[in-house]
Design a protein around this motif. Structure first.
Motif, PDB file in Angstrom:
ATOM      1  N   TYR A 202      33.340  50.499  29.813  1.00 47.84           N
ATOM      2  CA  TYR A 202      33.262  49.945  31.166  1.00 47.84           C
ATOM      3  C   TYR A 202      32.353  50.798  32.029  1.00 47.84           C
ATOM      4  CZ  TYR A 202      34.184  48.834  35.993  1.00 47.84           C
ATOM      5  OH  TYR A 202      34.008  48.521  37.318  1.00 47.84           O
TER       6      TYR A 202
ATOM      7  N   LEU B  90      34.007  42.781  33.493  1.00 47.05           N
ATOM      8  CA  LEU B  90      35.361  42.305  33.826  1.00 47.05           C
ATOM      9  C   LEU B  90      36.313  42.508  32.652  1.00 47.05           C
ATOM     10  CD1 LEU B  90      37.403  40.874  35.615  1.00 47.05           C
ATOM     11  CD2 LEU B  90      36.469  38.694  34.811  1.00 47.05           C
TER      12      LEU B  90
ATOM     13  N   ALA C 221      37.570  45.143  38.875  1.00 45.99           N
ATOM     14  CA  ALA C 221      37.821  43.791  38.380  1.00 45.99           C
ATOM     15  C   ALA C 221      37.409  42.753  39.417  1.00 45.99           C
ATOM     16  CB  ALA C 221      39.295  43.629  38.010  1.00 45.99           C
TER      17      ALA C 221
ATOM     18  N   ALA D 178      33.646  42.512  39.539  1.00 47.54           N
ATOM     19  CA  ALA D 178      33.127  41.810  38.359  1.00 47.54           C
ATOM     20  C   ALA D 178      33.344  40.305  38.476  1.00 47.54           C
ATOM     21  CB  ALA D 178      33.769  42.356  37.085  1.00 47.54           C
ATOM     22  N   VAL D 179      34.499  39.884  38.977  1.00 45.38           N
ATOM     23  CA  VAL D 179      34.757  38.452  39.189  1.00 45.38           C
ATOM     24  C   VAL D 179      33.747  37.897  40.189  1.00 45.38           C
ATOM     25  CG1 VAL D 179      36.367  36.785  40.202  1.00 45.38           C
ATOM     26  CG2 VAL D 179      37.196  38.483  38.576  1.00 45.38           C
TER      27      VAL D 179
ATOM     28  N   SER E 114      28.184  40.900  33.662  1.00 41.79           N
ATOM     29  CA  SER E 114      29.271  40.895  34.642  1.00 41.79           C
ATOM     30  C   SER E 114      30.592  40.506  33.977  1.00 41.79           C
ATOM     31  CB  SER E 114      28.953  39.916  35.779  1.00 41.79           C
ATOM     32  OG  SER E 114      27.777  40.295  36.437  1.00 41.79           O
ATOM     33  N   GLY E 115      30.544  39.521  33.089  1.00 44.61           N
ATOM     34  CA  GLY E 115      31.743  39.137  32.334  1.00 44.61           C
ATOM     35  C   GLY E 115      32.224  40.251  31.432  1.00 44.61           C
TER      36      GLY E 115
ATOM     37  N   LEU F  41      31.687  47.785  41.465  1.00 41.27           N
ATOM     38  CA  LEU F  41      31.752  48.197  40.055  1.00 41.27           C
ATOM     39  C   LEU F  41      31.943  49.702  39.940  1.00 41.27           C
ATOM     40  CD1 LEU F  41      28.929  46.032  38.449  1.00 41.27           C
ATOM     41  CD2 LEU F  41      31.396  45.766  38.120  1.00 41.27           C
TER      42      LEU F  41
ATOM     43  N   VAL G 199      30.340  37.561  38.518  1.00 38.15           N
ATOM     44  CA  VAL G 199      30.283  36.403  37.606  1.00 38.15           C
ATOM     45  C   VAL G 199      30.069  35.135  38.420  1.00 38.15           C
ATOM     46  CG1 VAL G 199      31.624  34.963  36.026  1.00 38.15           C
ATOM     47  CG2 VAL G 199      31.610  37.440  35.729  1.00 38.15           C
TER      48      VAL G 199
ATOM     49  N   ARG H  88      36.948  46.212  32.083  1.00 37.93           N
ATOM     50  CA  ARG H  88      37.783  46.807  33.122  1.00 37.93           C
ATOM     51  C   ARG H  88      39.244  46.401  32.931  1.00 37.93           C
ATOM     52  NH1 ARG H  88      38.346  51.231  35.851  1.00 37.93           N
ATOM     53  NH2 ARG H  88      39.955  51.044  34.314  1.00 37.93           N
ATOM     54  N   LEU H  89      39.471  45.137  32.604  1.00 33.95           N
ATOM     55  CA  LEU H  89      40.853  44.687  32.395  1.00 33.95           C
ATOM     56  C   LEU H  89      41.451  45.308  31.144  1.00 33.95           C
ATOM     57  CD1 LEU H  89      40.482  40.897  33.309  1.00 33.95           C
ATOM     58  CD2 LEU H  89      41.507  42.725  34.690  1.00 33.95           C
TER      59      LEU H  89
END
Length: 115
Positions: A5, A108, A69, A72-73, A104-105, A58, A76, A111-112
């Motif tokens: 990440y 995300l 997160a 990143a959302v 970007s996805g 980010l 996207v 990160r998750l």
């Protein structure tokens, strides 16, 4: 996963910061592309701000996972909107937008997965 990440977030943040700078300074290539897509010039400060906020989000996500997160959302969604703009304008130069959407996805997901 955190190191992955951190690498993706740092590289994407660098690209976004450069793009935001070029947008704020109204680089002729950027303004030309935006005009070709039908984006009003009055939107440029807002789009540059969104890119800069995404880059900062980010990087903040390195310390606060929820911010990373959320950023990143947002990115996207931003790049999906850019893709739609390209398609509507019948501009087939979508490779950069697709790559940035995928990065970007990936940010995300990473990160998750590292939270």
């Amino acid at each position: 996963m955190f190191i992955a990440y951190a690498v993706v977030a740092a590289l994407l943040a660098l690209a976004l910061a450069a793009s935001a700078f070029l947008t704020f300074t109204r680089n002729p290539q950027v303004t030309g592309n935006m005009t070709k897509l039908g984006v009003p010039e009055s939107w440029l400060p807002w789009l540059g701000t969104a890119k800069a906020a995404g880059a900062l989000g980010l990087l903040a996500g390195l310390v606060v996972p929820a911010l990373g997160a959320a950023a990143a959302v947002g990115l996207v969604l931003y790049f999906l909107g850019a893709f739609v703009s390209h398609v509507r304008a019948k501009d087939h130069a979508v490779a950069p937008v697709v790559v940035l959407t995928l990065l970007s996805g990936a940010a995300l997901i990473l990160r998750l997965a590292s939270a």
